[in-house]
Design a protein around this motif. Structure first.
Motif, PDB file in Angstrom:
ATOM      1  N   GLN B 142       0.827  -1.393  -0.048  1.00 28.93           N
ATOM      2  CA  GLN B 142      -0.084   0.039  -0.146  1.00 28.93           C
ATOM      3  C   GLN B 142       0.972   1.290   0.023  1.00 28.93           C
ATOM      4  OE1 GLN B 142      -0.620   2.433   2.502  1.00 28.93           O
ATOM      5  NE2 GLN B 142      -2.610   3.129   1.547  1.00 28.93           N
ATOM      6  N   ARG B 143       2.009   1.137   0.715  1.00 30.83           N
ATOM      7  CA  ARG B 143       2.805   2.516   0.910  1.00 30.83           C
ATOM      8  C   ARG B 143       3.501   2.542  -0.694  1.00 30.83           C
ATOM      9  NH1 ARG B 143       6.137   1.286   6.031  1.00 30.83           N
ATOM     10  NH2 ARG B 143       4.489   1.606   7.434  1.00 30.83           N
ATOM     11  N   TYR B 144       3.720   1.551  -1.269  1.00 27.10           N
ATOM     12  CA  TYR B 144       4.487   1.661  -2.453  1.00 27.10           C
ATOM     13  C   TYR B 144       3.630   2.358  -3.610  1.00 27.10           C
ATOM     14  CZ  TYR B 144       7.989   0.499  -6.020  1.00 27.10           C
ATOM     15  OH  TYR B 144       8.930   0.666  -7.098  1.00 27.10           O
ATOM     16  N   THR B 145       2.556   1.693  -3.595  1.00 23.23           N
ATOM     17  CA  THR B 145       1.259   2.057  -4.660  1.00 23.23           C
ATOM     18  C   THR B 145       0.914   3.914  -4.228  1.00 23.23           C
ATOM     19  OG1 THR B 145      -0.383   1.393  -3.254  1.00 23.23           O
ATOM     20  CG2 THR B 145       0.642  -0.182  -4.777  1.00 23.23           C
ATOM     21  N   GLN B 146       1.308   4.233  -3.219  1.00 20.73           N
ATOM     22  CA  GLN B 146       1.009   5.649  -2.815  1.00 20.73           C
ATOM     23  C   GLN B 146       1.832   6.653  -3.612  1.00 20.73           C
ATOM     24  OE1 GLN B 146       0.051   5.950   1.246  1.00 20.73           O
ATOM     25  NE2 GLN B 146      -1.944   5.943   0.910  1.00 20.73           N
ATOM     26  N   PHE B 147       2.923   5.931  -3.989  1.00 23.35           N
ATOM     27  CA  PHE B 147       3.840   6.869  -4.753  1.00 23.35           C
ATOM     28  C   PHE B 147       3.242   7.293  -5.896  1.00 23.35           C
ATOM     29  CE2 PHE B 147       7.324   4.903  -2.312  1.00 23.35           C
ATOM     30  CZ  PHE B 147       7.703   5.878  -1.516  1.00 23.35           C
ATOM     31  N   SER B 148       3.106   8.677  -6.344  1.00 21.12           N
ATOM     32  CA  SER B 148       2.515   9.093  -7.620  1.00 21.12           C
ATOM     33  C   SER B 148       3.137   8.535  -8.839  1.00 21.12           C
ATOM     34  CB  SER B 148       2.449  10.604  -7.641  1.00 21.12           C
ATOM     35  OG  SER B 148       3.592  11.127  -7.625  1.00 21.12           O
ATOM     36  N   ALA B 149       4.343   8.168  -8.636  1.00 18.41           N
ATOM     37  CA  ALA B 149       5.020   7.704  -9.993  1.00 18.41           C
ATOM     38  C   ALA B 149       4.579   6.300 -10.054  1.00 18.41           C
ATOM     39  CB  ALA B 149       6.544   7.528  -9.695  1.00 18.41           C
ATOM     40  N   VAL B 150       3.837   5.575  -9.164  1.00 17.12           N
ATOM     41  CA  VAL B 150       3.288   4.287  -9.381  1.00 17.12           C
ATOM     42  C   VAL B 150       2.026   4.285 -10.206  1.00 17.12           C
ATOM     43  CG1 VAL B 150       2.821   2.060  -8.398  1.00 17.12           C
ATOM     44  CG2 VAL B 150       4.826   3.169  -7.489  1.00 17.12           C
ATOM     45  N   GLU B 151       2.068   4.230 -11.589  1.00 14.30           N
ATOM     46  CA  GLU B 151       0.719   4.369 -12.095  1.00 14.30           C
ATOM     47  C   GLU B 151       0.265   2.985 -12.607  1.00 14.30           C
ATOM     48  OE1 GLU B 151       1.066   7.371 -15.374  1.00 14.30           O
ATOM     49  OE2 GLU B 151       1.815   8.674 -13.959  1.00 14.30           O
ATOM     50  N   ASN B 152       1.105   2.484 -13.084  1.00  8.26           N
ATOM     51  CA  ASN B 152       0.412   1.390 -13.774  1.00  8.26           C
ATOM     52  C   ASN B 152       1.003   0.029 -12.778  1.00  8.26           C
ATOM     53  OD1 ASN B 152      -0.174   2.143 -16.626  1.00  8.26           O
ATOM     54  ND2 ASN B 152       1.875   2.915 -16.377  1.00  8.26           N
ATOM     55  N   ILE B 153       0.121  -0.689 -12.402  1.00  8.42           N
ATOM     56  CA  ILE B 153       0.388  -2.169 -11.698  1.00  8.42           C
ATOM     57  C   ILE B 153      -0.078  -3.367 -12.257  1.00  8.42           C
ATOM     58  CG2 ILE B 153      -0.133  -3.223  -9.432  1.00  8.42           C
ATOM     59  CD1 ILE B 153      -0.555  -0.177  -8.216  1.00  8.42           C
ATOM     60  N   ALA B 154       0.571  -4.189 -12.235  1.00  5.13           N
ATOM     61  CA  ALA B 154       0.289  -5.695 -12.948  1.00  5.13           C
ATOM     62  C   ALA B 154       0.173  -6.512 -11.881  1.00  5.13           C
ATOM     63  CB  ALA B 154       1.554  -6.065 -14.124  1.00  5.13           C
ATOM     64  N   ILE B 155      -0.864  -7.225 -11.987  1.00  4.88           N
ATOM     65  CA  ILE B 155      -1.124  -8.429 -11.114  1.00  4.88           C
ATOM     66  C   ILE B 155      -0.717  -9.738 -11.860  1.00  4.88           C
ATOM     67  CG2 ILE B 155      -2.908  -9.359  -9.523  1.00  4.88           C
ATOM     68  CD1 ILE B 155      -2.633  -6.330  -9.042  1.00  4.88           C
ATOM     69  N   ILE B 156      -0.026 -10.554 -11.274  1.00  4.82           N
ATOM     70  CA  ILE B 156       0.233 -11.751 -11.989  1.00  4.82           C
ATOM     71  C   ILE B 156      -0.646 -12.799 -11.429  1.00  4.82           C
ATOM     72  CG2 ILE B 156       1.833 -13.465 -12.708  1.00  4.82           C
ATOM     73  CD1 ILE B 156       3.961 -11.330 -12.500  1.00  4.82           C
ATOM     74  N   GLY B 157      -1.568 -13.467 -11.852  1.00  6.22           N
ATOM     75  CA  GLY B 157      -2.829 -14.307 -11.395  1.00  6.22           C
ATOM     76  C   GLY B 157      -3.996 -13.896 -11.177  1.00  6.22           C
ATOM     77  N   GLY B 158      -4.830 -14.672 -11.441  1.00  9.34           N
ATOM     78  CA  GLY B 158      -6.336 -14.233 -11.558  1.00  9.34           C
ATOM     79  C   GLY B 158      -7.028 -14.842 -10.649  1.00  9.34           C
ATOM     80  N   GLY B 159      -6.484 -15.332  -9.373  1.00 10.35           N
ATOM     81  CA  GLY B 159      -7.454 -16.023  -8.577  1.00 10.35           C
ATOM     82  C   GLY B 159      -7.964 -15.085  -7.512  1.00 10.35           C
ATOM     83  N   PHE B 160      -8.481 -15.484  -6.498  1.00 14.44           N
ATOM     84  CA  PHE B 160      -9.308 -14.510  -5.506  1.00 14.44           C
ATOM     85  C   PHE B 160      -8.136 -13.433  -5.100  1.00 14.44           C
ATOM     86  CE2 PHE B 160     -11.233 -18.967  -4.628  1.00 14.44           C
ATOM     87  CZ  PHE B 160     -12.271 -18.184  -4.824  1.00 14.44           C
ATOM     88  N   ILE B 161      -7.168 -13.907  -4.734  1.00 13.65           N
ATOM     89  CA  ILE B 161      -5.997 -12.471  -4.078  1.00 13.65           C
ATOM     90  C   ILE B 161      -5.852 -11.555  -5.387  1.00 13.65           C
ATOM     91  CG2 ILE B 161      -3.976 -11.827  -3.156  1.00 13.65           C
ATOM     92  CD1 ILE B 161      -4.197 -14.746  -1.653  1.00 13.65           C
ATOM     93  N   GLY B 162      -5.674 -12.073  -6.499  1.00  7.93           N
ATOM     94  CA  GLY B 162      -5.125 -11.294  -7.655  1.00  7.93           C
ATOM     95  C   GLY B 162      -6.383 -10.415  -8.031  1.00  7.93           C
ATOM     96  N   VAL B 163      -7.620 -11.124  -8.094  1.00  5.26           N
ATOM     97  CA  VAL B 163      -8.603 -10.105  -8.380  1.00  5.26           C
ATOM     98  C   VAL B 163      -9.055  -9.089  -7.530  1.00  5.26           C
ATOM     99  CG1 VAL B 163     -11.182 -10.360  -9.034  1.00  5.26           C
ATOM    100  CG2 VAL B 163      -9.400 -12.082 -10.214  1.00  5.26           C
ATOM    101  N   GLU B 164      -8.889  -9.606  -6.142  1.00  8.71           N
ATOM    102  CA  GLU B 164      -9.325  -8.625  -5.031  1.00  8.71           C
ATOM    103  C   GLU B 164      -8.421  -7.524  -4.940  1.00  8.71           C
ATOM    104  OE1 GLU B 164     -12.216 -11.080  -2.004  1.00  8.71           O
ATOM    105  OE2 GLU B 164     -10.165 -10.999  -1.730  1.00  8.71           O
ATOM    106  N   VAL B 165      -7.040  -7.921  -5.113  1.00  6.97           N
ATOM    107  CA  VAL B 165      -6.050  -6.881  -5.153  1.00  6.97           C
ATOM    108  C   VAL B 165      -6.310  -5.906  -6.411  1.00  6.97           C
ATOM    109  CG1 VAL B 165      -3.598  -6.386  -5.665  1.00  6.97           C
ATOM    110  CG2 VAL B 165      -4.254  -8.242  -3.954  1.00  6.97           C
ATOM    111  N   ALA B 166      -6.555  -6.631  -7.665  1.00  4.08           N
ATOM    112  CA  ALA B 166      -6.633  -5.598  -8.670  1.00  4.08           C
ATOM    113  C   ALA B 166      -7.919  -4.708  -8.451  1.00  4.08           C
ATOM    114  CB  ALA B 166      -7.055  -6.528 -10.007  1.00  4.08           C
ATOM    115  N   GLU B 167      -9.067  -5.105  -7.928  1.00  4.93           N
ATOM    116  CA  GLU B 167     -10.170  -4.270  -7.868  1.00  4.93           C
ATOM    117  C   GLU B 167      -9.992  -3.278  -7.038  1.00  4.93           C
ATOM    118  OE1 GLU B 167     -13.709  -6.229  -7.497  1.00  4.93           O
ATOM    119  OE2 GLU B 167     -14.880  -4.580  -6.815  1.00  4.93           O
ATOM    120  N   ASN B 168      -9.029  -3.477  -5.821  1.00  7.14           N
ATOM    121  CA  ASN B 168      -8.892  -2.374  -4.596  1.00  7.14           C
ATOM    122  C   ASN B 168      -7.920  -1.439  -5.255  1.00  7.14           C
ATOM    123  OD1 ASN B 168     -10.568  -2.790  -1.914  1.00  7.14           O
ATOM    124  ND2 ASN B 168      -9.985  -4.910  -2.791  1.00  7.14           N
ATOM    125  N   LEU B 169      -6.887  -1.827  -6.026  1.00  6.74           N
ATOM    126  CA  LEU B 169      -5.929  -1.029  -6.472  1.00  6.74           C
ATOM    127  C   LEU B 169      -6.574  -0.050  -7.704  1.00  6.74           C
ATOM    128  CD1 LEU B 169      -2.606  -3.123  -6.464  1.00  6.74           C
ATOM    129  CD2 LEU B 169      -3.184  -1.142  -5.243  1.00  6.74           C
TER     130      LEU B 169
END
Lengths: 562, 562
Positions: B142-169
């Motif tokens: 969460q701290r890392y993604t708060q840097f404004s330079a972090v615009e694009n995030i890739a999630i490797i894996g489309g299971g429960f955690i992957g999808v929930e992390v994707a949705e929340n980010l």
């Protein structure tokens, strides 16, 4: 095959459609004395608030659609006035012209429904007194209530229709009173659950009168049996329904002890060519093991399908009904299945219940709310007899799970084990149904004893010792007068403060911490310790309405509904 | 009794609390190598969007609370590094100082959980690559993604955690890509249901790559196996978990074929003094009749209770797991129970399925929406093997009802009969679960035949004849290319247009009208008629994602998702 169907809606229309799927060549004629052969009767009250904006939306299918889509003939505004069993005909009257003719049948389906009961009260015949049965009724009521002069509306009867009409007229900015003869509204729910509803209705600024008789309906008010005056520019009577059995009785079809048309497991009446389904019949109750009347749309549709099948020699297992229903009462979703504790005891069951209050989803999630679940089970078998759930969240979900279990004849052991589809937005890892079942097994196995919220006032008056194991700041925000506060977190150091030689009633907010406290006390040699099922939140909800309305002395220093 | 518990969270903490309720005098010590002994791991992803605003909210109980409320000792930042079976001790290392000591036990509970699998990919070791297992992880991410330079995030894996992390980010305004190796995300769901999710994710403007390998993780992008570049200032790896079995293996405890710690029905490992529960073990699957790994919180809690009971000689029936879960994917609620059709067929079941689309509540009510329900059952027994539901409304409710039924070993006959708690705001008189079961019984009894949405493209390419029985204006808003439109309301007049000597596939919008059409055709001597399960709405949802992503030629003139 030629089939005549009397009555549309859930039972009649479903029968006709099923017959068509079974037999492309069957001749099917549906008779409906009103103008609408198929409408959503459960949605009628929602026209009063505008949720259903126009009454044409309530009409699901008209005769033209029945013809074109299903090749079924629907004759509206034609009333069947006699069944001629020997000739296998019905006598039909045109409602508008009074002309009469006979129509023959090979099989006859009776689906006449039930009609509102009108009490013999002075003034009941006036034109500002309404009932709600069909589209015409709701249209009349809605039009009348649109007059600005109609400010105060009284609903006589606190059942499904009464409460739904009240809520929808309240949404239309009317000042509503509900007058209920019984000590509580919503008879399928036990007294303890009903108090939660009473509070919700009171909070919505509706005047709720319980234990109230209507002595007289005047033009702008109602006089209650005790002389109280209830303002009422319009009155809706919704005290219950009675099965439409006139045609059946006149045709000498057997009527059951409950007053509904008697049918066998295939919905065949005492005449083998005549079937009956829906609100007019009596049905076998799976839990009560006896015939009951149950005016619900779901069972009617299922019955219709079974009856149509039987006309074609197709067999179906009959499990009986269990009586599941749901209702929204302002911000509360309420649902129930099976029988309540009162009915269970009246029916002679050796029954017990647990009342669990738990979050409906993980507390961190938006819109996590307390769910109140009451589970009724047989002692000592643990067989589940019924359940009631109330909360802002998915009460219906929990009840439907239990409805499935009752259908399967399941027990508290089964419910304790069920693995529901958890994620934080939808529930908790140990769902409230699991928790209720766990508490019930603990009670069943004699691991600890409990008392109910309905026992608390009596115990209080007997100077019982209540031990409140919530934290001190919770205690400060309201507690049972004279209760001893020993937070769970201090219990082991302060246990000596609790006497061993008298009964002790332990509670917290929702009976989770008090369960742990009770177990600690039992394991330390205390033998007279009982948990208060429902705990402080349950007590406040149970006491509040009657404290306010009956001006009772509260047993708590302050209510806390959080 | 002295019990040592390795690992907190669902399994460990539940064991400890249960032991305390059973035995006030037990000495219980919980070891956790991290700083938090009890946290809501299922809620971790929701910190990324701020739904859980601070990580301290994720922590359910700290060592002080364990001590004061339950008299349990929780030792955090202490790692158990060895089990000494013969001496009945564990070797403990202070994480900060590396000092070591031994602690003895009478019973040992292993609840170490599972750890994220890290693929052997170039660049995986970089500091902008994250996994999500505990509070420390989510805080870092969460701290890392708060840097404004972090615009694009890739999630490797489309299971429960992957999808929930994707949705929340995504909710935190990041541009998200999901990279999934398999042809679909959310493995517990079948291909047809997964396409609905794919579309939803695509509609949310997330870049979803399926059938995609990661070749390399660079500092600001990922290179896929086919050379495509995916921008990624941060990468979250969520391709799955593996059980933490190192301690168990080193102690020569038996490991099952699935890779999880082997336990008996009471969660006793191959050493009678050592129990294991949670994500590290393998559990018996009630439907599959074999051990599986199942990393879910609900079963872990149940296992913990059973194991604690067993330490005290209390017996419990072990039913095995069924694998129920739920997830929200943007506007869709998704839930599943039992096994999916693919798994059923791989396991050798003679299985079939039905796909029903029906309103989740009465259409007149606010927020009535289509619910997609897939029901998988055994042929010819009708035993229910699993179900999947997706919709904007209460998908979880329907799945929980079926989970209860699977627990009871029920069939499609049981589900057809269940009487759920209907009122217009909560469901329909014939609920979607009843409907699915009715269709399944019809299929089982051979009343009509069906094809699935996954068959339609192949049939289309074979120039099969599709008859679309929707009304003409519906047809005009999108249909299968070359389909013959004969509205149900014209079917009987125009039946001659349908040839009798070839296969005919009938559909409408949701397979209700086409069911009636199929029955009419069958009853008129058509022998090669089949209903398209899921019908046009199902077809559009099934085809859409791959049409777009794989640039396929659509088989429909226009999609219609209403």
């Amino acid at each position: 095959m030629k089939v005549v169907v009397i009555g549309g809606v859930a039972g009649g229309a479903s029968t006709a459609a099923r017959i068509r799927r079974l037999d492309e060549n069957a001749e099917v004629i549906m008779f409906e004395r009103g103008p609408h052969v198929s409408f959503s009767n459960c949605s009628l009250p929602f026209h009063l608030s505008g949720i259903v904006p126009t009454t044409d939306k309530l009409i699901m299918m008209d005769p033209q659609q029945f013809k074109s889509k299903y090749n079924l003939e629907a004759r509206v505004s034609q009333e069947v006035i006699a069944i001629n069993k020997e000739r296998q005909t019905v006598t039909v009257r045109f409602v508008e012209t009074d002309e009469v003719y006979e129509e023959s049948y090979d099989k006859l389906m009776l689906s006449p429904g039930a009609k509102p009961i009108l009490p013999a009260v002075q003034g009941i015949e006036q034109r500002h007194v309404f009932t709600v049965r069909n589209v015409v009724d709701i249209e009349r009521l809605q039009r009348y209530t649109q007059f600005s002069a109609v400010e105060n509306i009284a609903i006589i009867g606190g059942g499904f229709i009464g409460v739904e009409v009240a809520e929808n007229l309240h949404a239309a900015n009317k000042k509503i009173s509900i007058i209920q003869r019984a000590p509580q509204i919503m008879k399928p729910y036990d007294d303890d659950m009903a108090q939660i509803m009473h509070k919700e209705i009171m909070d919505a600024n509706i005047d709720l009168y319980v234990n109230a008789d209507v002595a007289k309906i005047a033009t702008d008010h109602i006089v209650l049996g005790d002389g109280q005056i209830v303002k009422a520019d319009a009155v809706v009577v919704a005290i219950g329904v009675e099965p439409e059995t006139k045609l059946a009785q006149e045709a000498n079809l057997e009527i059951g002890k409950t007053g509904g048309i008697k049918v066998d497991g295939n919905y065949v009446t005492s005449d083998p060519a005549i079937y009956a389904v829906g609100d007019a019949i009596e049905v076998y109750h799976q839990v009560l093991h006896k015939p009951v009347r149950l005016a619900l749309a779901g069972p009617a549709q299922k019955q219709a399908r079974v009856a149509a099948d039987h006309m074609y020699g197709i067999t179906n297992r009959n499990r009986g009904v269990i009586g599941s229903s749901s209702i929204r009462i302002f911000n509360l979703n309420c649902a129930t299945t099976g029988i309540n504790e009162k009915t269970a005891k009246e029916a002679g069951f050796q029954a017990d219940s647990v009342y669990v209050i738990a979050p409906d989803k993980v507390g961190l999630m938006p819109s996590s709310n307390a769910l109140h679940l009451k589970l009724i089970f047989e002692v000592p078998t643990g067989k589940i007899l019924g359940a009631q759930a109330i909360g802002k969240g998915n009460a219906d979900k929990r009840i439907d799970v239990i409805a499935m279990l009752i259908t399967m004849g399941g027990t508290i052991e089964d419910l304790k084990d069920v693995e529901l589809s958890y994620s934080p937005l939808f529930g908790t890892a140990k769902d409230v149904v699991n928790m209720a079942a766990l508490v019930a097994t603990n009670i069943s196995y004699g691991r600890f004893k409990q008392v109910h919220v309905s026992d608390v006032r009596r115990l209080y008056e007997e100077n019982a010792l209540f031990v409140d194991v919530r934290e001190e700041k919770e205690f400060a925000n309201g507690h049972i007068k004279n209760a001893l506060n020993i937070p769970l977190s201090q219990l082991r150091e302060r246990m000596a403060e609790i006497p061993k030689d008298r009964a002790v009633y332990v509670h917290c907010r929702s009976a989770q911490r008090s369960y742990n406290a009770v177990m600690a006390l039992l394991n330390n040699g205390y033998t007279q310790v009982k948990n208060v099922s429902g705990s402080f939140l349950g007590i406040c909800l149970y006491e509040y309405f009657h404290d306010q309305v009956d001006k009772r002395q509260p047993i708590v220093t302050q209510y806390n509904f959080k």
